[in-house]
Design a protein around this motif. Structure first.
Motif, mmCIF file in Angstrom:
data_model
loop_
_atom_site.group_PDB
_atom_site.id
_atom_site.type_symbol
_atom_site.label_atom_id
_atom_site.label_comp_id
_atom_site.label_asym_id
_atom_site.label_seq_id
_atom_site.Cartn_x
_atom_site.Cartn_y
_atom_site.Cartn_z
ATOM 1 N N UNK A 241 6.737 76.333 37.434
ATOM 2 C CA UNK A 241 7.425 77.434 38.137
ATOM 3 C C UNK A 241 8.177 76.970 39.389
ATOM 4 N N UNK A 242 7.540 76.087 40.178
ATOM 5 C CA UNK A 242 8.155 75.653 41.441
ATOM 6 C C UNK A 242 9.395 74.807 41.190
ATOM 7 N N UNK A 243 9.256 73.786 40.341
ATOM 8 C CA UNK A 243 10.381 72.874 40.135
ATOM 9 C C UNK A 243 11.476 73.505 39.274
ATOM 10 N N UNK A 244 11.128 74.440 38.423
ATOM 11 C CA UNK A 244 12.158 75.152 37.653
ATOM 12 C C UNK A 244 13.051 75.975 38.573
ATOM 13 N N UNK A 245 12.434 76.622 39.534
ATOM 14 C CA UNK A 245 13.231 77.398 40.494
ATOM 15 C C UNK A 245 14.154 76.481 41.294
ATOM 16 N N UNK A 246 13.618 75.340 41.731
ATOM 17 C CA UNK A 246 14.432 74.389 42.489
ATOM 18 C C UNK A 246 15.587 73.854 41.638
ATOM 19 N N UNK A 247 15.278 73.541 40.375
ATOM 20 C CA UNK A 247 16.305 73.031 39.468
ATOM 21 C C UNK A 247 17.384 74.083 39.215
ATOM 22 N N UNK A 248 16.950 75.310 39.003
ATOM 23 C CA UNK A 248 17.881 76.407 38.745
ATOM 24 C C UNK A 248 18.837 76.580 39.921
ATOM 25 N N UNK A 249 18.288 76.504 41.093
ATOM 26 C CA UNK A 249 19.103 76.688 42.294
ATOM 27 C C UNK A 249 20.073 75.537 42.501
ATOM 28 N N UNK A 250 19.624 74.316 42.203
ATOM 29 C CA UNK A 250 20.455 73.135 42.442
ATOM 30 C C UNK A 250 21.547 72.956 41.390
ATOM 31 N N UNK A 251 21.209 73.162 40.131
ATOM 32 C CA UNK A 251 22.146 72.857 39.044
ATOM 33 C C UNK A 251 23.129 73.977 38.765
ATOM 34 N N UNK A 252 22.748 75.205 39.030
ATOM 35 C CA UNK A 252 23.637 76.313 38.667
ATOM 36 C C UNK A 252 24.260 76.999 39.874
ATOM 37 N N UNK A 253 23.882 76.554 41.077
ATOM 38 C CA UNK A 253 24.370 77.188 42.306
ATOM 39 C C UNK A 253 24.012 78.671 42.338
ATOM 40 N N UNK A 254 22.938 78.995 41.652
ATOM 41 C CA UNK A 254 22.505 80.387 41.549
ATOM 42 C C UNK A 254 21.840 80.819 42.843
ATOM 43 N N UNK A 255 22.322 81.913 43.421
ATOM 44 C CA UNK A 255 21.731 82.476 44.627
ATOM 45 C C UNK A 255 21.489 83.959 44.393
ATOM 46 N N UNK A 256 20.233 84.323 44.384
ATOM 47 C CA UNK A 256 19.880 85.709 44.101
ATOM 48 C C UNK A 256 20.514 86.659 45.109
ATOM 49 N N UNK A 257 20.590 86.232 46.371
ATOM 50 C CA UNK A 257 21.163 87.091 47.400
ATOM 51 C C UNK A 257 22.630 87.393 47.108
ATOM 52 N N UNK B 105 34.829 94.539 44.411
ATOM 53 C CA UNK B 105 35.282 93.517 43.460
ATOM 54 C C UNK B 105 34.216 93.263 42.400
ATOM 55 N N UNK B 106 34.679 93.070 41.153
ATOM 56 C CA UNK B 106 33.731 92.773 40.084
ATOM 57 C C UNK B 106 33.234 91.340 40.234
ATOM 58 N N UNK B 107 32.130 91.055 39.594
ATOM 59 C CA UNK B 107 31.535 89.725 39.711
ATOM 60 C C UNK B 107 32.463 88.660 39.128
ATOM 61 N N UNK B 108 32.763 87.595 39.877
ATOM 62 C CA UNK B 108 33.616 86.522 39.358
ATOM 63 C C UNK B 108 32.967 85.845 38.151
ATOM 64 N N UNK B 109 33.788 85.330 37.244
ATOM 65 C CA UNK B 109 33.271 84.702 36.029
ATOM 66 C C UNK B 109 32.398 83.493 36.333
ATOM 67 N N UNK B 110 32.772 82.709 37.362
ATOM 68 C CA UNK B 110 31.978 81.512 37.643
ATOM 69 C C UNK B 110 30.579 81.874 38.153
ATOM 70 N N UNK B 111 30.485 82.971 38.901
ATOM 71 C CA UNK B 111 29.175 83.416 39.363
ATOM 72 C C UNK B 111 28.346 83.961 38.196
ATOM 73 N N UNK B 112 29.022 84.688 37.290
ATOM 74 C CA UNK B 112 28.331 85.191 36.093
ATOM 75 C C UNK B 112 27.859 84.031 35.228
ATOM 76 N N UNK B 113 28.724 82.998 35.087
ATOM 77 C CA UNK B 113 28.327 81.812 34.309
ATOM 78 C C UNK B 113 27.079 81.171 34.901
ATOM 79 N N UNK B 114 27.065 81.056 36.227
ATOM 80 C CA UNK B 114 25.925 80.454 36.899
ATOM 81 C C UNK B 114 24.668 81.270 36.654
ATOM 82 N N UNK B 115 24.814 82.585 36.706
ATOM 83 C CA UNK B 115 23.674 83.478 36.500
ATOM 84 C C UNK B 115 23.101 83.317 35.093
ATOM 85 N N UNK B 116 23.963 83.300 34.094
ATOM 86 C CA UNK B 116 23.497 83.185 32.711
ATOM 87 C C UNK B 116 22.919 81.797 32.425
ATOM 88 N N UNK B 117 23.566 80.751 32.939
ATOM 89 C CA UNK B 117 23.086 79.399 32.689
ATOM 90 C C UNK B 117 21.720 79.155 33.334
#
Length: 728
Positions: free
Chosen positions: A374-390, A569-581
């Protein structure tokens, strides 16, 4: 698909208010006390057909259920008496139609009580609700315990003049009667009664020990450096003083709103291991002899196997399959084999990649363990996809999401969702909506929407879920009742007059519950017993909800329900891509875990092997981790031992497989507006309309024109074979 879901202003009569306000805020025998203000036959409905929530109390619900229970039991006896006097009765005229009318008031009071319990626990305390629930459940089931109704239903079973809905009704009463032991002689009926009594006692002992052992674990953290990066709401939940979440100390507990998120955010590996070990040793004998559940686990398995044998089945899993689309455990195992061929390899790749990622960032373990994931998956998700929940939340203000959801449903299903003012509700923030057919002036169904959490803890903190769909009233042409539902959520306002911003998981949950509700609200059947989700096989009852969640994978729908809370503004495609990936990085791990638990459940209720031997045999087949010698997770597997999922846990996965294949029909025509409308109409005419009046295999073939495939789920999850997405 962009043309279909282009932005438009909402009709004034159904739009949300201009501002969404935050909220400030064993068995018990019932002895009905009939108050003078209680309407005839205990009805809690007003002349407009809707409940007067502002005037409904615990006492009125208890009095009403008492009156209605007596009326129902009296009505069953009268039906039986008339049947004895009639030489050749028509089962629909003399049984099913009277039962539909007889059961409607009781079902409404039951549904209202549950709505109040979940929506405002102070007005319907847990003990009172459980008393009403148990009473209503027992009385409602009495129609399946009538020998004469069972015999006449069985005789009617081969009538080829019956419609499909009528045939399903008859089959339901025959199957329920059989599973209630109506085919048994008196000796075996006695054995069945004793078995069920003993089983309830054993389940009770198991449940008490698990609850006690779960609450018993507590670990205190005094070092702020460990929790400094925790989300604010997690800190608040863990803080001894929730009013000062940054001051500590903080407590690790095995509660659903604390433990999983603690495992995701805790940087201290030893603390993670200790918390994980505590979670997998709940009920273990080496943790506490007094709270050990192994004996209860084996006794529950034995009693359920004995129950199956009394009823004429070899295993309890065979009994379970009687009410499932899967029909046999061999079909479930076949699904697992097909998924596992790809998922296990994907799991191994994910673990290797995660290990490399962690090593590069200071991980000093020799391999990834379950408490590291759980810990390292969250870190990986944040680093590789630039995913920011905020950042994601900024594009999902609740009002925008909800209005977008309504627009999607209106376009796909030719309906109109209209807000109605002046309706009695259980809290000032609750809204009521009518659903109209296109060009119709009269609503065909309606639902209450209770969105907000509150400060006064008026909603119960149930451990499995925080959001619910309650079926208050079923559709019945016979009883002239229209569907009513309540959708109850726990979204937390940021502050006065500030928009509520949802995570993507929140948005999925909203879609899921609304899809589940529409199956109840848009049903077109004649009888309540097969309306909506009634009589729908357990392993597909969650399907419509999952289909709605999957619709968010469509970019046009995502644009319809998103809009930056400041700019629109609607969600940009690159942010949506990051979210799905980000959601696909551990898809193989998650799928293999779900399959393992499902397979464990099936094997425990198929074989006589000791539970630990079953674990040792199945674990390496599905999991790419060594099995820790202290791991006793089956000893706290409450869903299959003390809840309703015995030999049924696989249903969660099965319904996702079916839903993914249904969604793939929308995906295949995603760029064609007319085709999307056609698919939407077909989905409404099958899954949202037919309820339990057809078998799920027939309903799927009506919609897809073929049998289901597992491949669509693999594509949705991004699980690959030989480096390529399995299905395009």
């Amino acid at each position: 698909m962009a043309l279909l879901f282009r932005n438009r202003s909402l009709l004034a009569k159904r739009s949300l208010p201009s501002k969404i306000l935050s909220r400030d805020t064993g068995y018990i025998v019932l002895i009905p006390e009939i108050g003078e203000d209680l309407p005839k036959k205990g009805s809690l409905l007003q002349s407009n057909g809707l409940p007067e929530f502002s005037n409904i109390s615990v006492e009125k619900c208890m009095a009403a259920i008492g009156v209605q229970a007596l009326e129902f039991e009296k009505g069953i006896k009268e039906i039986e008496k008339r049947l004895e006097q009639h030489p050749d009765p028509d089962v629909f005229i003399h049984i099913f139609q009277p039962l539909d009318i007889l059961g409607a008031p009781l079902d409404v009071t039951w549904g209202l009580s549950k709505t109040l319990y979940l929506g405002n626990n102070t007005s319907m305390p847990t003990n009172n609700y459980l008393a009403i629930h148990e009473h209503a459940k027992r009385v409602r089931a009495s129609k399946f315990n009538s020998k004469i109704i069972y015999d006449l239903s069985k005789r009617d079973l081969g009538d080829k003049k019956r419609t499909n809905e009528e045939t399903r009704m008859v089959k339901k009463f025959v199957l329920e009667g059989k599973l209630n032991g109506l085919e048994l002689d008196e000796n075996r009926k006695y054995q069945l009664r004793e078995n069920r009594k003993n089983l309830l006692e054993e389940i009770g002992k198991f449940k008490i020990k698990i609850e006690t052992a779960t609450k018993q674990f507590k670990h205190v953290i005094n070092d702020f450096s460990i929790v400094r990066d925790f989300p604010e709401d997690l800190l608040k939940n863990m803080a001894v003083n929730s009013e000062k979440p940054n001051e500590g100390p903080w407590e690790i507990k095995l509660l659903s709103h604390i433990y999983p998120r603690f495992m995701e955010h805790c940087p201290d590996r030893n603390l993670r291991f200790n918390a994980w070990l505590a979670s997998v040793t709940v009920g273990a004998i080496h943790r506490s002899k007094d709270l050990a559940t192994s004996v209860h686990v084996e006794q529950i398995r034995f009693l359920r196997r004995e129950q199956a044998n009394i009823l004429g089945y070899e295993t309890y899993a065979d009994v379970s399959m009687e009410t499932k689309m899967a029909a046999s455990t061999s079909n479930i195992k076949s699904l697992f084999r097909n998924l596992l061929q790809v998922a296990k390899l994907t799991q191994d790749d994910e673990l290797n990649n995660l290990y490399k990622f962690a090593k590069e960032r200071g991980f000093d373990g020799s391999q990834m363990e379950l408490w590291d994931i759980p810990y390292w998956s969250r870190k990986q998700r944040k680093a590789l996809t630039k995913y920011k929940d905020e950042e994601i939340r900024e594009y999902f203000p609740l009002e925008t999401v909800l209005n977008g959801l309504f627009r999607v449903c209106e376009k796909l299903f030719d309906i109109q969702i209209a807000f109605r003012q002046g309706i009695s509700v259980w809290h000032k923030d609750v809204k009521y909506y009518d659903i109209f057919e296109k060009n119709s002036r009269e609503p065909t169904s309606g639902f209450y929407l209770d969105l907000f959490a509150n400060k006064n803890h008026e909603k119960p903190a149930l451990h499995m879920d925080k959001n619910w769909m309650v079926a208050i009233q079923n559709r019945s042409k016979i009883a002239s009742t229209m569907p009513l539902a309540a959708l109850i959520f726990n979204y937390r306002p940021i502050g006065l007059n500030q928009p509520i911003l949802l995570s993507f998981k929140d948005v999925e949950t909203l879609f899921n519950k609304f899809g589940h509700a529409l199956q109840h609200l848009l049903t077109r059947t004649t009888y309540a017993d097969v309306a909506g989700v009634s009589n729908v096989e357990w392993d597909v009852v969650e399907t419509s909800g999952h289909v709605f969640s999957y619709l968010l994978n469509n970019r046009s729908i995502l644009r319809t329900v998103s809009g930056h809370y400041e700019t629109g503004a609607v969600m940009p495609d690159d942010l949506a891509d990051s979210m799905f990936e980000s959601r696909k990085l551990t898809a193989g791990l998650d799928l293999c875990r779900d399959m393992y638990l499902s397979a464990l459940d099936i094997e425990l209720y198929t074989t006589k092997e000791y539970w630990l031997d079953v674990v040792k045999r199945l674990w390496p087949e599905f999991r790419s981790f060594p099995l820790d010698k202290l791991d006793s997770h089956p000893c706290s597997f409450s869903q299959i031992f003390s809840e309703d999922w015995a030999a049924s846990y696989y249903s969660h996965l099965w319904s996702r497989v079916i839903a993914a294949d249904i969604y793939s029909a929308f995906y295949e025509v995603r760029n064609d507006e007319e085709q999307i409308r056609t698919i939407g109409k077909r989905f409404r005419d099958t899954y949202l309309a037919l309820g339990g009046s057809y078998s799920p295999n027939e309903v799927f073939r009506m919609f897809r024109g073929r049998d289901p495939s597992h491949k669509a789920l693999l594509r949705l999850l991004g699980i690959k074979k030989d480096g390529q997405v399995l299905v395009k």
